[in-house]
Design a protein around this motif. Structure first.
Motif, short mmCIF file in Angstrom:
data_model
loop_
_atom_site.label_atom_id
_atom_site.label_comp_id
_atom_site.label_asym_id
_atom_site.label_seq_id
_atom_site.Cartn_x
_atom_site.Cartn_y
_atom_site.Cartn_z
N CYS A 16 31.53 47.48 56.39
CA CYS A 16 32.88 47.10 55.94
C CYS A 16 33.37 48.09 54.87
N TYR A 18 35.57 47.68 52.43
CA TYR A 18 36.27 47.14 51.26
C TYR A 18 35.40 47.06 50.01
N CYS A 19 34.66 46.01 49.82
CA CYS A 19 34.03 45.87 48.49
C CYS A 19 32.60 46.39 48.44
N VAL A 21 29.84 44.95 48.21
CA VAL A 21 28.75 44.21 48.86
C VAL A 21 28.21 45.06 50.01
N GLY A 22 29.13 45.73 50.72
CA GLY A 22 28.69 46.64 51.79
C GLY A 22 28.16 45.92 53.01
N CYS A 23 28.92 44.96 53.52
CA CYS A 23 28.45 44.15 54.64
C CYS A 23 28.37 44.97 55.93
N LEU A 50 30.77 37.51 56.93
CA LEU A 50 31.86 38.39 56.49
C LEU A 50 32.86 37.53 55.73
N CYS A 51 33.63 38.13 54.86
CA CYS A 51 34.69 37.37 54.19
C CYS A 51 36.00 37.57 54.95
N LYS A 53 38.57 39.36 54.36
CA LYS A 53 39.02 40.75 54.49
C LYS A 53 38.26 41.46 55.62
N GLY A 54 36.95 41.28 55.62
CA GLY A 54 36.15 41.89 56.67
C GLY A 54 36.53 41.36 58.04
N VAL A 181 30.92 37.45 49.99
CA VAL A 181 29.69 37.22 50.76
C VAL A 181 28.49 37.01 49.83
FE1 SF4 Z 1 33.08 42.83 50.78
FE2 SF4 Z 1 34.07 40.97 52.39
FE3 SF4 Z 1 33.79 43.46 53.29
FE4 SF4 Z 1 31.63 41.97 52.83
S1 SF4 Z 1 33.22 41.56 54.37
S2 SF4 Z 1 31.93 44.11 52.21
S3 SF4 Z 1 32.27 40.73 51.07
S4 SF4 Z 1 35.14 42.78 51.63
#
Ligand code: SF4
Length: 900
Positions: A16, A18-19, A21-23, A50-51, A53-54, A181
């Motif tokens: 992912c 975005y943040c 966490v690196g999902c 996933l959140c 956003k993901g 997450v």
């Molecule tokens: Fe971050 Fe959400 Fe992406 Fe996971 S799915 S890396 S928690 S933004």
């Protein structure tokens, strides 16, 4: 998300964007260039979760907003010409003014390979260290705190520690919104008895779920944590053996602490806290060996951010709670590859691969690169860099994958700087950012779904990001653009990579080069990966040994300092950089919201992500709203010494009296009066250069709109000219929602109506109620709604959620036609504010479920589907439940809290 039944063409395991966490993400492409997205079960960051956003990544991959071709001064050009032009601009500035007259401003969105290439060009070939990353704005303070305490920028723990801990302290970290997450992972541990303490001026969703919330006064964290260290010493709760064997500076720390009154009463008073709450925090910390202290932007974004990080780390060193399962201080990064930038040297304050600017490191890196030059000293950090652009010391700036015209503090000055800079080069995947407005050269970069390389998440885990689609238009990988320019500048040999694996191997080899175990950052055997190995690479935590990655650092009590001992250093508690005043009596705090990312260039494309908080807003306490005569839901003008904004007022007891909160996401592309960072004072931490985003003296006054309205259209339209109007736009299914308001003559509303409804192409119905000042206008085309305009000069506007739902329909129903003129749905209830973005469930449905007997989040999920997908909204559902039950029965509320 795209329909899974469609003809899927390619599937990749990726990460992912975005943040921190690196999902891990599984993405399956569709022929329409969308993707089916799901969490990767095998990824150790998220194990399939996933959140929101993901989950919405698939909706952000279209070509409509992309920068597709290189441009010089607004004209499309061939790549060769663009590359030659950039090389010529950089070369001529360097020749005339020296290497420090150019700068790169890069981003935590870059992959490690991109970062490595940019850093090598700037520090090894141009010979300046004027390369800084936007991670400077997120976690530079944590970097310095780590270096002071551990001898290098080393994150001790891993995500598993968050589950093993018996106590988690969130220090300036609203994990529920920023790292959802991880929050889900900790919720499972909380169910088994883990305790949570939240230290935050605001009652955030994280604080709401905590066992203890300490709503401290702005910028008093150092006082609180120093007080904890003093309390631990006084109560004999420190680990003397650990201090003796592994830590330096403890005696000096005792002396430094003695300079302040460390009684809990004095600390509580200075921090604006209840003394019993302070004592409860201290006692719980003291009695819980398995404690993890998470810290993030709330700690880092401060003129004393390093002191905050150090104060947190000190308490862990003094108790020996580091390097052990379930025990560590843990800085969580905001961006997906902030860590990759820290590692490769994307920060102006580091040379490369965790080496600094000492003579030995400089010689070593230059030897490794075999480069013609090497930077002699640290470069300019972000705020100083744009100041230098502003005053003309920097004459060429290359901005990669970030939007400083929105995200920097005092952003209006950054806009001025870019407007006056003779050479602004921007590499971007998006075609319409605020920063691109100033670009002389625009270079189309690949987006997330096209890029190929690696990222490092907050727990030092390196993961592969893999390409799902071919590049959009003529987009190129960032590393390739940098290498092209480097070669055009005459640096043929250092940049002859053919693929990302070549760069990764070179970077990995640099981490091992003349290392002999002295530098913890070592990728060991990864330097020998074949292309096939790189392609198939599984997530691994550095340092990487022959046997694999290392989850937890410092387990043997050895640190990366010269003597191998960690260092405790107590910094004085100073409070905010600038105090509030009579003219600016409030403290403006800034931050993030649950469903948006950075300046919305990508999350702002996904209608699902724009439902929860569709507009920019400012939160304030009811006492302040009363004092400044501001009504909830009306527009308010926020001002500081540096700028102003007009945004929606949200009056809430979650906000500390005397404090304001504004989200940082909105840019001029989405809401030209809704930006918060132009108002932020560019005060920085003297050690880290990180700005104080969490406190700027501010004032508010009602905007007093005399009319307001909204316009639904298939296209994105500009604000009408000739009238002073506050204008916001939000993507919705099938088009855009444009909200607007004015505080001038009501006749302006007619002017806006005229501008927006001219040139009607379909059948039009309209309604005007001069008595109430309402105007409604709708246009149908091909059996569906094409445009809708609603204006009110008194009273309320129709429910947006209902109308956007009608707008999304392919065929307009008869009853909806009638309802449009009535301005409300003829049957059914308004959705209310959207809580669950994934399922589109609003407050009304949730409240109804509670009235019907649902008494926990699961029951509400079963009744409404809210919270049953990614779970990011669960905390908010819990709060609605708590509020509703508190109204009806204090006893029931207690039971619900327990059950939740
Ligand atoms: Fe971050 Fe959400 Fe992406 Fe996971 S799915 S890396 S928690 S933004």
């Amino acid at each position: 998300m795209a329909d899974g039944a469609r003809n899927l063409v390619r599937s990749v395991e990726t990460t992912c964007p975005y943040c921190g966490v690196g999902c891990g993400v599984r993405a399956q492409a569709t022929p329409e260039r969308t993707a089916c997205i799901s969490g990767l079960e095998s990824h150790p960051a998220n194990f399939g979760r996933l959140c929101s956003k993901g989950m919405a990544l698939g909706a952000t991959l279209g070509l409509q907003s992309r920068l597709l071709h290189p441009e010089i001064n607004g004209k499309r050009v061939y790549w060769d010409d663009a590359v030659a032009d950039v090389a010529r601009r950089l070369r001529s500035v360097i020749d005339a003014h020296g290497p420090d007259a150019v700068a790169f401003y890069v981003s935590g969105q870059l992959l490690t390979e991109d970062y490595y290439a940019a850093n090598k060009l700037m520090k090894g070939y141009i010979g300046s260290a004027n390369i800084d990353t936007n991670s400077r704005l997120c976690m530079a303070s944590a970097v310095v705190a780590h270096k002071q305490a551990f001898g290098a920028d080393l994150v001790p723990g891993c995500y598993e520690d968050l589950e093993l801990a018996d106590l988690v302290v969130f220090s300036g970290h609203n994990a529920a919104f920023t790292h959802p997450v991880l929050m889900r992972r900790m919720e499972s541990a909380k169910g088994r008895g883990q305790k949570w303490i939240a230290i935050d001026p605001r009652r955030t969703d994280t604080a709401e779920s905590a066992d203890l919330h300490l709503p401290l006064a702005p910028q008093t964290d150092v006082r609180l944590w120093n007080g904890l260290l003093a309390w631990l010493i006084e109560h004999g709760a420190i680990d003397r053996d650990y201090l003796r064997d592994h830590v330096s500076g403890f005696d000096a720390a005792i002396g430094a602490l003695a300079r302040d009154d460390q009684s809990t009463q004095a600390i509580a008073q200075d921090c604006g806290l209840d003394v019993h709450a302070v004592e409860a925090f201290y006692a719980l910390f003291a009695e819980t060996p398995k404690t993890v202290s998470l810290f993030s932007m709330g700690a880092n974004q401060s003129a004393q951010g390093v002191a905050k990080g150090a104060a947190i780390i000190n308490c862990h060193l003094a108790t020996g709670r580091i390097g052990k399962p379930g025990a560590c201080p843990f800085s969580i990064t905001g961006q997906p590859n902030a860590m990759g930038g820290r590692e490769t040297g994307g920060m102006a304050s580091t040379l490369a691969a965790h080496m600094d600017f000492d003579a030995v490191s400089r010689r070593r890196v230059q030897r490794f690169w075999n480069s013609p030059s090497i930077a002699r000293k640290p470069g300019l950090k972000a705020v100083d860099m744009f100041d230098a652009v502003h005053d003309g010391r920097i004459k060429a700036v290359w901005i990669m994958a970030t939007n400083p015209a929105v995200s920097m503090p005092n952003a209006n000055k950054v806009r001025e700087a870019l407007a006056n800079c003779p050479n602004v080069i921007v590499s971007e995947c998006v075609g319409n950012t605020d920063t691109l407005e100033f670009a002389h050269v625009k270079l189309p970069a690949m987006g997330w779904s096209e890029k190929d390389g690696t990222v490092t998440n907050s727990e030092r885990c390196i993961s592969r990001q893999r390409a799902l689609f071919d590049p959009a238009g003529e987009a190129r990988a960032d590393w390739r653009i940098i290498a092209n320019v480097a070669r055009a500048m005459g640096y043929e040999e250092g940049f002859d990579w053919r693929r990302p694996a070549d760069i990764f191997r070179e970077y990995a080899a640099l981490t091992n080069f003349e290392n002999a175990g002295r530098r913890f950052l070592s990728l060991g055997p990864l330097a020998r990966l074949t292309d096939q190995d790189y392609e198939a690479m599984k997530p691994v935590q550095w340092p990487v040994k022959q046997a694999g990655g290392v989850a937890r650092l410092f387990a043997d009590g050895r640190f990366q300092t010269k003597d191998g001992r960690a260092r405790i250093e107590v910094h004085a508690a100073k409070g905010p950089a600038r105090k509030i005043s009579k003219a600016f009596p409030l403290s403006l705090n800034t931050g993030r919201i649950r469903d948006q990312w950075h300046t919305m260039t990508r999350t702002g494309l996904a209608p699902d992500l724009c439902r929860h908080e569709p507009e920019p807003f400012v939160e304030m306490h009811p006492d302040d709203a009363r004092a400044f005569e501001i009504d909830d839901g009306r527009l308010v003008r926020v001002e500081t010494d540096f700028g102003e904004a007009v945004v929606l007022a949200k009056v809430t007891t979650a906000q500390r009296p005397g404090s304001l909160f504004m989200p940082m996401h909105w840019s001029r592309v989405f809401a030209d009066a809704g930006l918060c960072n132009p108002m932020v004072e560019p005060k920085v931490d003297p050690l880290s250069g990180q700005p104080e985003f969490k406190h700027t003296p501010a004032r508010v006054r009602a905007y007093a709109e005399t009319w307001r309205g909204f316009f639904l259209a298939r296209d994105c339209v500009a604000a009408p000219v000739g009238v002073d109007v506050v204008w916001r736009r939000t993507p919705i299914d099938g088009g855009y929602l444009h909200e607007f308001a004015g505080d001038g003559a009501v006749a302006d509303a007619d002017h806006v109506k005229l501008c927006l409804t001219s040139a009607a192409a379909g059948e039009v119905i309209s309604f005007s109620d001069p008595l109430r000042g309402n105007k409604r206008w709708a246009e149908y085309l091909d059996g569906r709604l094409n445009r809708v305009l609603m204006i009110a000069t008194s009273g309320t506007l129709p429910d947006r959620a209902w109308l956007t739902g009608v707008f999304a329909q392919d065929t307009l129903k008869i009853e909806d036609r009638t309802a449009l003129l009535a301005g409300r749905a003829l049957k059914g209830e308004p959705l209310g504010r959207i809580v669950c973005a994934c399922m589109g469930i609003g407050e009304t449905a949730i409240q109804k479920a509670i009235q019907c007997g649902a008494q926990d989040v699961e029951a509400i999920g079963a009744a409404t589907r809210a919270g049953t997908n990614c779970g990011s909204c669960k905390t908010e559902i819990r709060r609605l439940l708590k509020d509703a039950l508190a109204e009806t029965s204090p006893t029931l509320e207690k039971e619900a809290r327990y059950a939740a």
